[in-house]
Design an enzyme around this catalytic site. Structure first.
Site, mmCIF file in Angstrom:
data_model
loop_
_atom_site.group_PDB
_atom_site.id
_atom_site.type_symbol
_atom_site.label_atom_id
_atom_site.label_comp_id
_atom_site.label_asym_id
_atom_site.label_seq_id
_atom_site.Cartn_x
_atom_site.Cartn_y
_atom_site.Cartn_z
ATOM 1 N N HIS A 165 1.248 -1.328 0.229
ATOM 2 C CA HIS A 165 -0.144 0.279 -0.252
ATOM 3 C C HIS A 165 0.689 0.762 0.425
ATOM 4 C CE1 HIS A 165 -2.390 3.209 1.907
ATOM 5 N NE2 HIS A 165 -3.398 2.467 1.905
ATOM 6 N N ASP A 223 3.269 -4.328 7.138
ATOM 7 C CA ASP A 223 1.621 -4.160 7.672
ATOM 8 C C ASP A 223 0.609 -5.357 7.897
ATOM 9 O OD1 ASP A 223 -0.356 -2.502 6.755
ATOM 10 O OD2 ASP A 223 0.831 -1.577 4.735
ATOM 11 N N GLN A 274 -4.738 -5.255 7.024
ATOM 12 C CA GLN A 274 -5.072 -6.331 6.363
ATOM 13 C C GLN A 274 -5.832 -7.285 7.671
ATOM 14 O OE1 GLN A 274 -7.472 -5.082 4.437
ATOM 15 N NE2 GLN A 274 -6.771 -3.155 3.943
ATOM 16 N N LYS A 300 -9.772 -0.730 10.497
ATOM 17 C CA LYS A 300 -10.372 -1.241 9.896
ATOM 18 C C LYS A 300 -10.347 -2.842 10.960
ATOM 19 C CE LYS A 300 -7.163 -0.500 5.515
ATOM 20 N NZ LYS A 300 -7.730 0.710 5.618
ATOM 21 N N CYS A 313 -4.770 3.090 -3.423
ATOM 22 C CA CYS A 313 -3.977 3.525 -3.000
ATOM 23 C C CYS A 313 -2.288 2.124 -3.374
ATOM 24 C CB CYS A 313 -3.818 3.700 -1.129
ATOM 25 S SG CYS A 313 -4.852 5.562 -0.503
#
Lengths: 171, 437
Positions: free
Chosen positions: B149, B226, B229, B252, B393
């Site tokens: 991202h 990261d 997600q 999220k 993104c």
């Protein structure tokens, strides 16, 4: 779940003879008047004889009789290309306006595949015109969205072309 | 509590246990080893946003917020609205206590110690903190991937430009899979940090972070994951991955916007420099000196987003109550349904792994030559289906991996999506493909 096919499928199965016995100029005109509460499907000599069920002719979601005032909702930079603009326009729209759900049926009936840049999907309640990467989308509720136009002038040129083509099919 | 045990019999691991917990916690769980289930209809009742029949398939961008989280945040504003760590009065102490409780809950979610959890705004802030705090210099090397991202990509581009450190980007094949051998080649003894996402936000592909972390550590490099997600959707264990940093966002994972977390290995808390300093970060200040606090507090300058952090804590508890394994299994079932349905639609190109088991509940696709924005708009207007369109993104993925210049339409599933959502989405998409493409 929204049954997006029901109304249009029923229309496709409709006699579509445009015989005029009901007093309307076309089958689409009768359906339009039926939804406006001005005519009954019983006026159609084929309707009951062919065993159609009135309950099947319920309004699809995008066919609600909402009135909108004509306006330019917004002009803003395109979300994926800041050099271009997105414009949204609302036409005055109700059952009697010249552009709506039934116009899409008429337009599709007349144009069919003859106008490849213009895609008309009455079952979804939308029409779409695409050329050179620019796109105009018209929704049965009377909203028109012009995307990736070069500037405001270009957007209004696209809009007028779209409306001329769609209206040309129904007037 | 009733416990019904029904044997399936054909395979030894497939014994089916159905435990009726209705009376106790209003959750009906039907448990099969390796196949956990959550009652999606009960879950849906917690989400006021869904009450108008909306179909929300954009949880990858941000998730919806359930009542328990909303109530917990309102409770702060109504009952103990005071600053944290400052006042001696009772309301301030309750606020501090709730704030720290939230830190505990969030740490528990990823199996970290509360001391290792820095509470920030979001994933992007966490990654920026690390990039500016690890003292990169000329001669160092940063390794990242094309799947990142922008928040995990341009941050490293800038860090490389500022510090003079080299930046190496590991590529992926057309389905988004990466080769471990490429990491072995890219990571050497000069590598200072390896930054990789656990789940790609465009393709849903899951890079082998554990193996990548192992390679990085063999060369003495730090590893940043990261987790934006992955943390909301699966059981993430920082100890098992062996990473040094893991950043994620609260919004999220059913939390409010404006709160996120950065896990930092305990030993690094001393070494990493804070991005911002100020109130709350100091131990002592004189006219010509200041001494920073030790631990996570030194990274949390100024009054934090108190209600939001407390909300994020409530969201972490909410997810753990549902069970991360149940959530994962629920999404896997929906994934199978979506992938199967999408494959049947003519003119549709689905990006990412073909095999449903190898992907998270994120689906990027295009229909014919229809522009992604037009397709997303049509889904919204005709059936109330909310999906994301564009480049998500992550332009490196769009340009280098899937090569779709206009971007894609992206649908994603979460705990509150049911089969009916998926079926409406697929039926509408089919109609669009038939009439508009």
């Amino acid at each position: 779940m929204i049954n997006i096919k029901s109304f249009y499928d029923n229309y496709l199965n409709f006699p579509k003879t445009d015989c005029g016995y009901c007093g309307c100029t076309s089958c689409v005109a009768l359906l339009r008047r039926h939804y406006a509460g001005e005519a009954s499907l019983s006026d159609c000599i084929y309707f009951e004889a062919r065993g159609y069920c009135k309950e099947d002719f319920v309004s699809p979601k995008h066919f609600t009789n909402t009135k909108t005032e004509p306006s330019v909702s917004y002009v803003s930079p395109c979300p994926s290309d800041a050099e271009r603009v997105t414009v949204e326009v609302n036409l005055a729209s109700d059952l009697h306006s010249k552009y709506g759900y039934f116009d899409m049926i008429s337009a599709e009936k007349l144009f069919g595949q003859s106008l490849p840049e213009m895609k008309i999907a009455p079952s979804l309640g939308l029409a779409r015109l695409e050329s050179d990467g620019e796109a105009v989308m018209g929704f049965a509720e009377g909203r028109i969205l012009i995307r990736r136009a070069l500037n405001e002038n270009d957007a209004f040129w696209q809009l007028s072309r779209f409306i001329r083509w769609l209206w040309g099919a129904v007037n | 509590m009733d416990i019904n045990v029904a044997k399936q019999g054909n395979a030894n691991k497939n014994t089916l246990f159905t435990i009726d917990l209705n009376r106790k916690c209003s959750l009906f769980l039907s448990l099969k080893i390796g196949d956990w289930m959550l009652d999606v209809e009960l879950v849906r009742k917690d989400f006021p946003f869904l009450k108008q029949g909306r179909i929300y398939l954009d949880s990858t961008a941000t998730s919806l917020t359930p009542e328990p989280v909303l109530n917990k945040m309102l409770e702060y504003y109504r009952e103990y609205r005071a600053n944290v760590g400052r006042g001696i009065y009772k309301a301030s102490q309750i606020a501090t206590e709730e704030f720290e409780k939230a830190r505990n809950e969030v740490s528990r979610l990823i199996n970290a110690k509360p001391e290792e959890m820095v509470l920030l705004r979001n994933t992007s802030e966490g990654i920026n903190l690390v990039a500016s705090g690890i003292k990169l210099k000329k001669g160092d090397k940063i390794v990242t991937t094309t799947l990142e991202h922008h928040s995990d990509f341009i941050v490293w581009q800038r860090a490389s430009k500022r510090s003079g450190a080299a930046l190496k980007v590991v590529g992926a094949d057309s389905e988004g899979f990466m080769n471990l051998a490429d990491f072995e080649k890219a990571i050497d003894d000069s590598t200072k940090i390896v930054a990789v996402s656990q789940v790609s936000n465009v393709l849903g592909v899951k890079p082998p972070v554990k193996e990548i972390a192992k390679i990085a550590h063999e060369h003495g490099a730090l590893v940043l994951i990261d987790g934006a997600q992955s943390v909301p959707h699966s059981k993430v264990d920082v100890k098992a991955i062996g990473c040094d940093f893991l950043a994620f966002s609260g919004h999220k994972m059913c939390g409010p916007t404006g709160a996120g977390g950065l896990y930092m290995r305990e030993l690094l808390l001393e070494e990493v420099e804070p991005l911002c300093i100020g109130g709350g970060t100091i131990e002592d200040v004189g006219l010509d000196y200041y001494r920073l606090k030790k631990g996570a507090a030194k990274f949390e300058a100024g009054t934090p987003a108190i209600a939001e952090v407390i909300g994020m804590g409530a969201a972490a508890s909410y997810l753990m109550k549902l069970g991360m394994l149940e959530i994962e299994s629920h999404e896997q079932k929906l994934t199978k349904r979506v992938v199967k349905g999408l494959e049947e639609i003519p003119n549709l190109t689905l990006y990412g792994p073909k095999e449903p088991a190898k992907r998270a509940g994120i689906f990027s696709f295009n229909v014919g030559r229809l522009h992604p924005h037009d397709l997303a708009m049509t889904l919204d207007v005709t059936a109330g289906v909310m999906v994301r369109s564009g480049h998500h993104c992550a332009l490196p993925v769009i340009k280098e991996v899937i090569k779709a210049p206009n971007g894609t339409v992206r649908a994603s599933v979460y705990i509150y999506n049911n089969n009916q959502d998926i079926d409406t989405f697929l039926a509408t998409l089919e109609e669009i493909s038939r009439t508009m493409a």
